[in-house]
Enzyme design. Sequence first.
Site, PDB file in Angstrom:
ATOM      1  N   GLY A 134       1.165  -1.239  -0.577  1.00 17.65           N
ATOM      2  CA  GLY A 134       0.174   0.264  -0.046  1.00 17.65           C
ATOM      3  C   GLY A 134       0.878   1.287  -0.122  1.00 17.65           C
ATOM      4  O   GLY A 134       2.331   1.272   0.038  1.00 17.65           O
ATOM      5  N   CYS A 135       0.318   2.461  -0.416  1.00 17.67           N
ATOM      6  CA  CYS A 135       0.701   4.016  -0.651  1.00 17.67           C
ATOM      7  C   CYS A 135       1.485   4.340   1.208  1.00 17.67           C
ATOM      8  O   CYS A 135       2.474   4.507   0.779  1.00 17.67           O
ATOM      9  CB  CYS A 135       0.274   4.841  -1.011  1.00 17.67           C
ATOM     10  SG  CYS A 135      -1.278   4.730  -0.706  1.00 17.67           S
ATOM     11  N   PHE A 136       0.665   4.153   1.930  1.00 13.48           N
ATOM     12  CA  PHE A 136       1.341   4.687   3.659  1.00 13.48           C
ATOM     13  C   PHE A 136       2.284   3.999   3.841  1.00 13.48           C
ATOM     14  O   PHE A 136       2.971   3.932   3.986  1.00 13.48           O
ATOM     15  CB  PHE A 136      -0.062   5.032   4.546  1.00 13.48           C
ATOM     16  CG  PHE A 136      -0.881   6.388   4.152  1.00 13.48           C
ATOM     17  CD1 PHE A 136      -0.284   7.456   4.692  1.00 13.48           C
ATOM     18  CD2 PHE A 136      -2.451   6.468   4.333  1.00 13.48           C
ATOM     19  CE1 PHE A 136      -0.726   8.399   4.038  1.00 13.48           C
ATOM     20  CE2 PHE A 136      -3.387   7.469   4.325  1.00 13.48           C
ATOM     21  CZ  PHE A 136      -2.302   8.737   4.020  1.00 13.48           C
TER      22      PHE A 136
END
Length: 325
Positions: A134-136
């Site tokens: 995921g990005c975070f």
Amino acid sequence: MINIGIIGGSGYTAGELIRILMFHPNATLDFVYSTTNAGKPLHVAHHDLMGDIEMNFTDTVNPNVNVVFLCLGHGKSKSFLEQNQFASHTKIIDLGNDFRLRKDKEFDNKSFVYGLPELNKAAIKNAQFIANPGCFATAIQLALLPLAKAGILATDVHINATTGSTGAGVSPSETTHFSWRSNNMSHYKAFEHQHLGEINQSVNQLQANYTNELIFVPNRGDFARGIFATLYTTIEESLEDVLAKYEAFYKDQPFVTVTTNGINMKQVVQTNKCIISLMKKGNRLLITSVIDNLTKGASGQAIQNMNLMFGLDETTGLHLKPSGF
């Protein structure tokens, strides 16, 4: 040439994949699958592609491509793979969250490797199925992993991270509407964001005895792309010692840069880079991590993984420069 298919072709991550793959010297795009836009040109959904690529969306899947990217949104990859079979040689890179946790990595005789190159490069090189982070999770893990590798995480980590509106996906919602988002800021899913599972998993992969809490407040920012994350925790080592640990950890990682200077998000937007800044006051260490949520946080990292899986230099097609103004 690597023959590529994209599933879920109308969203932001698919558009970013197409933009990068168009200029990848070892890649050719076979099909872009979208049931909502089948038969229409790609630029109907991705306006920045007008005049650059003559290809239409399709609702037909070629099961014999070398690699397929799943850009279906969270929770939808399993059902798609249940209904669509690919050739035994086809590699699969899932940009959703279906297979990121160890408890979910086994599916239909497929075993998914967690695709954070700076953590699992050797396994990625030998993998056929990848769960893209995921990005975070990418920004936060890259900020923490050198400390975990050194075994010096000893207290809670406080995390505050802000993402652009593209992090919410292409489908309109109340909190992505321009009149709401503009000149505004808010937090969401405080202390319970879904990326905490994969972040904790990776930290414990390097420091199994870390049982303290990652206290994470995610924010919605008044901009389209990027993640600006700040983290602080208690560390007894000097800044010089901590910096040396980060530099050693990322010595052979081409997309991560470590500094003690101040950094900003424009240094990484539109690129596959992560820049990490360290500062220390007393025994409190502040770590700042910046990435582009759609590139290093999604599609660029997926292509980095593809490069590793096919024995290419991991930077192939990813020499992207930000715009500083």
